[in-house]
Design a protein around this motif. Structure first.
Motif, PDB file in Angstrom:
ATOM      1  N   VAL A 146     -70.349 -29.293  74.994  1.00  0.00           N
ATOM      2  CA  VAL A 146     -70.082 -29.319  76.407  1.00  0.00           C
ATOM      3  C   VAL A 146     -69.347 -28.251  76.767  1.00  0.00           C
ATOM      4  O   VAL A 146     -69.441 -27.652  78.110  1.00  0.00           O
ATOM      5  CB  VAL A 146     -69.179 -30.641  76.606  1.00  0.00           C
ATOM      6  N   LYS A 147     -68.430 -27.746  75.874  1.00  0.00           N
ATOM      7  CA  LYS A 147     -67.754 -26.412  76.471  1.00  0.00           C
ATOM      8  C   LYS A 147     -68.635 -25.026  76.610  1.00  0.00           C
ATOM      9  O   LYS A 147     -68.252 -24.248  77.312  1.00  0.00           O
ATOM     10  CB  LYS A 147     -66.645 -26.198  75.426  1.00  0.00           C
ATOM     11  N   MET A 148     -69.771 -25.137  75.939  1.00  0.00           N
ATOM     12  CA  MET A 148     -70.520 -23.963  76.064  1.00  0.00           C
ATOM     13  C   MET A 148     -71.717 -24.001  77.231  1.00  0.00           C
ATOM     14  O   MET A 148     -72.165 -23.120  77.616  1.00  0.00           O
ATOM     15  CB  MET A 148     -71.558 -23.980  74.459  1.00  0.00           C
ATOM     16  N   ILE A 149     -71.580 -25.231  77.832  1.00  0.00           N
ATOM     17  CA  ILE A 149     -72.730 -25.366  79.233  1.00  0.00           C
ATOM     18  C   ILE A 149     -72.000 -24.422  80.348  1.00  0.00           C
ATOM     19  O   ILE A 149     -70.858 -24.515  80.902  1.00  0.00           O
ATOM     20  CB  ILE A 149     -72.513 -26.688  79.652  1.00  0.00           C
ATOM     21  N   PRO A 150     -72.851 -23.459  80.648  1.00  0.00           N
ATOM     22  CA  PRO A 150     -72.449 -22.619  81.798  1.00  0.00           C
ATOM     23  C   PRO A 150     -72.428 -23.570  83.009  1.00  0.00           C
ATOM     24  O   PRO A 150     -73.203 -24.485  83.260  1.00  0.00           O
ATOM     25  CB  PRO A 150     -73.424 -21.624  81.884  1.00  0.00           C
ATOM     26  N   GLY A 151     -71.623 -23.107  84.007  1.00  0.00           N
ATOM     27  CA  GLY A 151     -71.328 -23.843  85.254  1.00  0.00           C
ATOM     28  C   GLY A 151     -72.489 -23.754  86.087  1.00  0.00           C
ATOM     29  O   GLY A 151     -72.943 -24.642  86.772  1.00  0.00           O
ATOM     30  N   GLN A 152     -73.353 -22.592  85.942  1.00  0.00           N
ATOM     31  CA  GLN A 152     -74.503 -22.519  86.685  1.00  0.00           C
ATOM     32  C   GLN A 152     -75.567 -23.498  86.261  1.00  0.00           C
ATOM     33  O   GLN A 152     -76.346 -24.189  86.954  1.00  0.00           O
ATOM     34  CB  GLN A 152     -75.218 -21.092  86.511  1.00  0.00           C
TER      35      GLN A 152
ATOM     36  N   GLN B  55     -80.708 -19.599  80.162  1.00  0.00           N
ATOM     37  CA  GLN B  55     -79.146 -20.195  79.645  1.00  0.00           C
ATOM     38  C   GLN B  55     -79.302 -21.341  78.602  1.00  0.00           C
ATOM     39  O   GLN B  55     -78.579 -21.275  77.931  1.00  0.00           O
ATOM     40  CB  GLN B  55     -78.565 -20.400  80.968  1.00  0.00           C
ATOM     41  N   LEU B  56     -80.225 -22.271  78.997  1.00  0.00           N
ATOM     42  CA  LEU B  56     -80.118 -23.272  78.164  1.00  0.00           C
ATOM     43  C   LEU B  56     -80.941 -22.712  76.673  1.00  0.00           C
ATOM     44  O   LEU B  56     -80.218 -23.286  75.750  1.00  0.00           O
ATOM     45  CB  LEU B  56     -81.181 -24.334  78.550  1.00  0.00           C
TER      46      LEU B  56
ATOM     47  N   TYR C 169     -79.298 -22.045  71.291  1.00  0.00           N
ATOM     48  CA  TYR C 169     -79.467 -21.043  70.088  1.00  0.00           C
ATOM     49  C   TYR C 169     -77.777 -20.766  69.575  1.00  0.00           C
ATOM     50  O   TYR C 169     -77.535 -20.994  68.399  1.00  0.00           O
ATOM     51  CB  TYR C 169     -80.171 -19.941  70.212  1.00  0.00           C
ATOM     52  N   SER C 170     -77.234 -20.305  70.334  1.00  0.00           N
ATOM     53  CA  SER C 170     -75.563 -19.921  70.134  1.00  0.00           C
ATOM     54  C   SER C 170     -74.925 -21.339  69.520  1.00  0.00           C
ATOM     55  O   SER C 170     -74.284 -21.151  68.637  1.00  0.00           O
ATOM     56  CB  SER C 170     -74.839 -19.724  71.504  1.00  0.00           C
ATOM     57  N   TYR C 171     -74.979 -22.449  69.910  1.00  0.00           N
ATOM     58  CA  TYR C 171     -74.481 -23.472  69.492  1.00  0.00           C
ATOM     59  C   TYR C 171     -75.106 -23.805  68.042  1.00  0.00           C
ATOM     60  O   TYR C 171     -74.260 -23.975  66.953  1.00  0.00           O
ATOM     61  CB  TYR C 171     -74.749 -25.035  70.175  1.00  0.00           C
ATOM     62  N   ILE C 172     -76.170 -23.751  68.037  1.00  0.00           N
ATOM     63  CA  ILE C 172     -76.811 -23.916  66.524  1.00  0.00           C
ATOM     64  C   ILE C 172     -76.362 -23.199  65.668  1.00  0.00           C
ATOM     65  O   ILE C 172     -75.889 -23.478  64.404  1.00  0.00           O
ATOM     66  CB  ILE C 172     -78.518 -24.019  66.671  1.00  0.00           C
ATOM     67  N   VAL C 173     -76.242 -21.660  65.858  1.00  0.00           N
ATOM     68  CA  VAL C 173     -75.684 -20.755  64.981  1.00  0.00           C
ATOM     69  C   VAL C 173     -74.203 -21.019  64.803  1.00  0.00           C
ATOM     70  O   VAL C 173     -73.854 -20.950  63.513  1.00  0.00           O
ATOM     71  CB  VAL C 173     -75.823 -19.191  65.915  1.00  0.00           C
ATOM     72  N   ASP C 174     -73.445 -21.269  65.836  1.00  0.00           N
ATOM     73  CA  ASP C 174     -72.127 -21.618  65.413  1.00  0.00           C
ATOM     74  C   ASP C 174     -71.844 -22.818  64.551  1.00  0.00           C
ATOM     75  O   ASP C 174     -71.153 -22.683  63.733  1.00  0.00           O
ATOM     76  CB  ASP C 174     -71.394 -21.664  66.844  1.00  0.00           C
ATOM     77  N   PHE C 175     -72.564 -23.761  64.991  1.00  0.00           N
ATOM     78  CA  PHE C 175     -72.355 -24.861  64.025  1.00  0.00           C
ATOM     79  C   PHE C 175     -72.670 -24.678  62.669  1.00  0.00           C
ATOM     80  O   PHE C 175     -72.158 -25.032  61.741  1.00  0.00           O
ATOM     81  CB  PHE C 175     -72.853 -26.259  64.714  1.00  0.00           C
TER      82      PHE C 175
END
Length: 187
Positions: free
Chosen positions: A68-74, A88-89, A94-100
């Motif tokens: 939820v923190k990663m979801i852009p306002g747009q 953006q999605l 991808y960023s979330y998967i990499v981070d996790f």
């Protein structure tokens, strides 16, 4: 019932989440016990159970909060599913998967399955919310399920087999397929 806004409750939950994250970096999910989490968080086991049913509920909360923190306002405020929103999605997923996967030792099939399932569900809900602003509910549900699966699967595959240092290329490859499949691609 625990008052979720009590500063002591907030602090205890934070200690539990931090302890769990640290343990995930060093130990496989299956090997982590409630005792391990409680000791690392400097609380007793009973206190853990006041806040969480089990380690699966804790994992679920951590996954959701981080996503939820990663979801852009747009994306949150999107009125329609555009090329930019799709991009953006894809990047966010991808960023979330990499981070996790970098934070956690993903040597357990059970944690990988739980994480994948939770992320797909949240991604689907984000997309469905956008589609519901213009389509009927049943169509929005089905289209969002297919779109979320395509985005997640491509992002995951890119991490495992692709050029993980080129998320821009991932977007260039995936976005046209998603948008063409939705009949929304603009040339």
């Amino acid at each position: 019932m625990v008052n979720q806004e009590d500063p002591r409750v907030v602090r205890t939950r934070q200690l539990i989440r931090e302890a769990f994250r640290e343990l995930l970096q060093h130990k496989g999910f299956d090997a982590i016990t409630i005792k391990d989490i409680a000791q690392r968080a400097t609380i007793n086991r009973a206190t853990f159970y006041v806040h969480y049913e089990d380690k699966y509920a804790l994992l679920d909360e951590i996954i959701e909060q981080a996503f939820v923190k990663m979801i852009p306002g747009q994306v949150t405020n999107a009125q329609e599913f555009t090329d930019e929103i799709c991009s953006q999605l894809i990047l966010m997923t991808y960023s979330y998967i990499v981070d996790f996967y970098q934070i956690c030792r993903m040597d357990s099939k059970s944690i990988a399955t739980l994480v994948d399932s939770k992320i797909k569900k949240m991604l689907r809900q984000i997309i469905e919310d956008i589609f519901l602003k213009g389509d009927d509910r049943q169509q929005a549900r089905m289209v969002s399920a297919m779109t979320a699966s395509a985005i997640y699967s491509a992002a995951y595959d890119w991490l495992i087999f692709g050029e993980s240092d080129r998320p821009d290329l991932l977007v260039d490859i995936v976005r046209p397929y998603v948008m063409n499949g939705l009949g929304l691609h603009r040339n």
